[in-house]
Enzyme design. Structure first.
Site, PDB file in Angstrom:
ATOM      1  CE  LYS A   1      -7.588  -6.231  -2.784  1.00 58.31           C
ATOM      2  NZ  LYS A   1      -6.438  -6.047  -3.702  1.00 58.31           N
TER       3      LYS A   1
ATOM      4  CG  ASN B   1      -2.162   0.833   1.007  1.00 62.41           C
ATOM      5  OD1 ASN B   1      -2.060   1.982   0.583  1.00 62.41           O
ATOM      6  ND2 ASN B   1      -3.314   0.270   1.278  1.00 62.41           N
TER       7      ASN B   1
ATOM      8  CG  HIS C   1     -10.217  -3.477  -0.983  1.00 60.30           C
ATOM      9  ND1 HIS C   1      -9.816  -3.990   0.216  1.00 60.30           N
ATOM     10  CD2 HIS C   1      -9.192  -2.709  -1.436  1.00 60.30           C
ATOM     11  CE1 HIS C   1      -8.578  -3.560   0.481  1.00 60.30           C
ATOM     12  NE2 HIS C   1      -8.184  -2.782  -0.500  1.00 60.30           N
ATOM     13  CG  HIS C   2     -12.455  -1.729  -5.876  1.00 59.36           C
ATOM     14  ND1 HIS C   2     -12.271  -2.564  -6.950  1.00 59.36           N
ATOM     15  CD2 HIS C   2     -11.207  -1.490  -5.371  1.00 59.36           C
ATOM     16  CE1 HIS C   2     -10.974  -2.803  -7.102  1.00 59.36           C
ATOM     17  NE2 HIS C   2     -10.303  -2.159  -6.146  1.00 59.36           N
TER      18      HIS C   2
HETATM   19  N1  LIG Z   1       0.179  -0.979  -3.474  1.00 58.99           N
HETATM   20  C1  LIG Z   1      -0.861  -0.144  -3.549  1.00 58.99           C
HETATM   21  O1  LIG Z   1      -0.860   0.961  -2.969  1.00 58.99           O
HETATM   22  C2  LIG Z   1      -2.041  -0.550  -4.360  1.00 58.99           C
HETATM   23  C3  LIG Z   1      -2.051  -1.779  -4.956  1.00 58.99           C
HETATM   24  N2  LIG Z   1      -3.078  -2.132  -5.773  1.00 58.99           N
HETATM   25  C4  LIG Z   1      -2.923  -3.389  -6.469  1.00 58.99           C
HETATM   26  O2  LIG Z   1      -2.543  -3.100  -7.811  1.00 58.99           O
HETATM   27  C5  LIG Z   1      -2.999  -4.135  -8.671  1.00 58.99           C
HETATM   28  C6  LIG Z   1      -3.763  -3.507  -9.812  1.00 58.99           C
HETATM   29  O3  LIG Z   1      -4.972  -2.968  -9.331  1.00 58.99           O
HETATM   30  P1  LIG Z   1      -5.978  -2.229 -10.323  1.00 58.99           P
HETATM   31  O4  LIG Z   1      -5.275  -1.129 -11.027  1.00 58.99           O
HETATM   32  O5  LIG Z   1      -7.190  -1.927  -9.538  1.00 58.99           O
HETATM   33  O6  LIG Z   1      -6.299  -3.417 -11.367  1.00 58.99           O
HETATM   34  P2  LIG Z   1      -6.770  -3.305 -12.891  1.00 58.99           P
HETATM   35  O7  LIG Z   1      -7.355  -4.625 -13.234  1.00 58.99           O
HETATM   36  O8  LIG Z   1      -7.585  -2.074 -13.081  1.00 58.99           O
HETATM   37  O9  LIG Z   1      -5.408  -3.092 -13.700  1.00 58.99           O
HETATM   38  C7  LIG Z   1      -4.502  -4.098 -14.026  1.00 58.99           C
HETATM   39  C8  LIG Z   1      -3.993  -3.836 -15.417  1.00 58.99           C
HETATM   40  O10 LIG Z   1      -2.914  -4.727 -15.698  1.00 58.99           O
HETATM   41  C9  LIG Z   1      -3.134  -5.223 -17.023  1.00 58.99           C
HETATM   42  N3  LIG Z   1      -2.366  -6.424 -17.286  1.00 58.99           N
HETATM   43  C10 LIG Z   1      -2.774  -7.721 -17.388  1.00 58.99           C
HETATM   44  N4  LIG Z   1      -1.738  -8.523 -17.713  1.00 58.99           N
HETATM   45  C11 LIG Z   1      -0.660  -7.720 -17.826  1.00 58.99           C
HETATM   46  C12 LIG Z   1       0.702  -7.950 -18.143  1.00 58.99           C
HETATM   47  N5  LIG Z   1       1.174  -9.183 -18.416  1.00 58.99           N
HETATM   48  N6  LIG Z   1       1.552  -6.891 -18.171  1.00 58.99           N
HETATM   49  C13 LIG Z   1       1.104  -5.647 -17.919  1.00 58.99           C
HETATM   50  N7  LIG Z   1      -0.177  -5.365 -17.605  1.00 58.99           N
HETATM   51  C14 LIG Z   1      -1.046  -6.391 -17.562  1.00 58.99           C
HETATM   52  C15 LIG Z   1      -4.628  -5.407 -17.089  1.00 58.99           C
HETATM   53  O11 LIG Z   1      -5.070  -5.586 -18.427  1.00 58.99           O
HETATM   54  P3  LIG Z   1      -6.426  -6.457 -18.675  1.00 58.99           P
HETATM   55  O12 LIG Z   1      -7.517  -5.738 -17.937  1.00 58.99           O
HETATM   56  O13 LIG Z   1      -6.560  -6.419 -20.169  1.00 58.99           O
HETATM   57  O14 LIG Z   1      -6.149  -7.832 -18.125  1.00 58.99           O
HETATM   58  C16 LIG Z   1      -5.075  -4.074 -16.491  1.00 58.99           C
HETATM   59  O15 LIG Z   1      -5.030  -3.027 -17.447  1.00 58.99           O
HETATM   60  C17 LIG Z   1      -3.797  -5.096  -7.791  1.00 58.99           C
HETATM   61  O16 LIG Z   1      -2.967  -6.167  -7.400  1.00 58.99           O
HETATM   62  C18 LIG Z   1      -4.162  -4.241  -6.586  1.00 58.99           C
HETATM   63  O17 LIG Z   1      -4.373  -4.995  -5.435  1.00 58.99           O
HETATM   64  C19 LIG Z   1      -4.135  -1.312  -5.990  1.00 58.99           C
HETATM   65  C20 LIG Z   1      -4.194  -0.095  -5.378  1.00 58.99           C
HETATM   66  C21 LIG Z   1      -3.146   0.403  -4.515  1.00 58.99           C
HETATM   67  O1  LIG Z   2      -7.013  -3.644  -5.203  1.00 60.52           O
HETATM   68  C1  LIG Z   2      -7.014  -2.535  -4.621  1.00 60.52           C
HETATM   69  O2  LIG Z   2      -7.788  -1.613  -4.912  1.00 60.52           O
HETATM   70  C2  LIG Z   2      -6.037  -2.322  -3.551  1.00 60.52           C
HETATM   71  N1  LIG Z   2      -5.115  -3.227  -3.374  1.00 60.52           N
HETATM   72  C3  LIG Z   2      -4.060  -3.183  -2.429  1.00 60.52           C
HETATM   73  C4  LIG Z   2      -4.169  -4.321  -1.454  1.00 60.52           C
HETATM   74  O3  LIG Z   2      -4.561  -5.431  -1.853  1.00 60.52           O
HETATM   75  O4  LIG Z   2      -3.838  -4.133  -0.283  1.00 60.52           O
HETATM   76  C5  LIG Z   2      -3.908  -1.821  -1.793  1.00 60.52           C
HETATM   77  C6  LIG Z   2      -5.191  -1.111  -1.532  1.00 60.52           C
HETATM   78  O5  LIG Z   2      -5.836  -1.746  -0.486  1.00 60.52           O
HETATM   79  C7  LIG Z   2      -6.061  -1.071  -2.780  1.00 60.52           C
END
Ligand SMILES: NC(=O)C1=CN([C@@H]2O[C@H](COP(=O)(O)OP(=O)(O)OC[C@H]3O[C@@H](n4cnc5c(N)ncnc54)[C@H](OP(=O)(O)O)[C@@H]3O)[C@@H](O)[C@H]2O)C=CC1
Ligand SMILES: O=C(O)C1=N[C@H](C(=O)O)C[C@H](O)C1
Length: 246
Positions: free
Chosen positions: A136, A104, A132-133
């Site tokens: 996820k 995070n 979460h939404h």
């Molecule tokens: N550390 C933090 O602070 C946070 C972490 N997260 C994490 O980030 C991740 C992404 O979340 P979110 O943005 O909501 O997810 P999304 O599904 O919106 O985005 C993921 C993207 O990655 C793409 N993708 C799929 N395969 C590949 C690949 N091989 N290479 C590159 N891109 C690829 C997907 O494409 P397609 O849809 O076509 O498959 C999609 O566009 C999750 O694991 C979430 O838990 C989220 C928020 C905050």
């Molecule tokens: O998928 C998300 O949206 C988020 N993923 C991360 C997690 O799995 O902890 C960070 C944040 O909670 C949002």
């Protein structure tokens, strides 16, 4: 200017990162990758740092490809295990490059995890509720896993034993999952982005630590900090707190 690549660039987080890096005065976006694109030394287009917000099933292979392409990596994608951490640590060290993986990047969440670990030795009971939404894909959240591990480690170091819990019948799994013995509960609710509550209890008192991300912009200051701080490091760093001096 720091030259930045973004993987998962079309996703909810990736597209927000592209906007944040574009707006940052000391950074420029030089390469974008999403599903179907191939990461190579040529296609990273001179990137110094890549930011990965892709999906749990591909994030590790993206990191290895980025290290092979000569790029340091900041990872927000969840789904990491001790084994995948170990493989990336070994690769980064042997390549002389740096990887920062943080469950995070929101300041509130980073501090909530820290506060929970600080409080844990002083309470008999502790449970984590992540909310979460509904889009996820993984449960429990990476943040909840890291929070529970931090609480469990602090309890063990303080010599605390089992938490009080008389439950004998739980046919529906209503007591939640367990991460290192700490109960973790996951809620998926339309309207939410990312929230977490850590409940700590003693006889006659409760401490609630709560963090809410209402918008994905909340993660951006931490992501940009990670990009700036990963440069010049070597090996694997886990957690934004490690580059914040917390
Ligand atoms: N550390 C933090 O602070 C946070 C972490 N997260 C994490 O980030 C991740 C992404 O979340 P979110 O943005 O909501 O997810 P999304 O599904 O919106 O985005 C993921 C993207 O990655 C793409 N993708 C799929 N395969 C590949 C690949 N091989 N290479 C590159 N891109 C690829 C997907 O494409 P397609 O849809 O076509 O498959 C999609 O566009 C999750 O694991 C979430 O838990 C989220 C928020 C905050
Ligand atoms: O998928 C998300 O949206 C988020 N993923 C991360 C997690 O799995 O902890 C960070 C944040 O909670 C949002």
């Amino acid at each position: 200017m720091i030259r930045v690549a973004v993987t998962g660039a079309k996703g909810r987080m990736g597209s927000t990162v592209v906007a944040a890096v574009t707006d940052a005065p000391d950074m420029e976006v030089v390469a974008l990758f999403d599903a179907g694109d191939t990461i190579t030394a040529e296609s990273v287009n001179g990137a110094q740092v890549a930011v990965d917000f892709s999906i749990p099933g591909v994030t590790e292979s993206n990191v290895h490809a980025l290290l092979d392409a000569g790029v340091d990596v900041v990872v927000g994608t969840t789904g990491w295990t001790d084994e995948s951490y170990a493989r990336v640590r070994e690769h980064a060290e042997s390549a002389g490059r740096a990887v920062l993986i943080a469950p995070n990047f929101a300041m509130g969440a980073v501090l909530a995890m820290k506060f929970a670990a600080m409080a844990a030795p002083y309470f008999e009971s502790a449970e984590v509720i992540e909310m979460h939404h509904p889009a996820k894909v993984d449960a429990p959240s990476g943040t909840a896993v890291a929070t529970a591990r931090g609480i469990a480690k602090a309890r063990a170091e303080a010599g605390l034993g089992e938490m009080p819990d008389a439950t004998e019948i739980d046919e529906l799994g209503s007591r939640g999952g367990r991460v290192d013995g700490i109960p973790v509960h996951a809620v998926r609710l339309r309207g939410l982005t990312a929230s977490e509550e850590i409940l700590l209890g003693n006889a006659g008192e409760q401490l609630v630590i709560r963090t809410d991300s209402f918008d994905r912009v909340s993660f951006m200051p931490g992501v940009l900090l990670g990009v700036r701080r990963v440069i010049g490091r070597t090996g694997l760093t886990i957690g934004l707190d490690q580059v914040m001096g917390l």
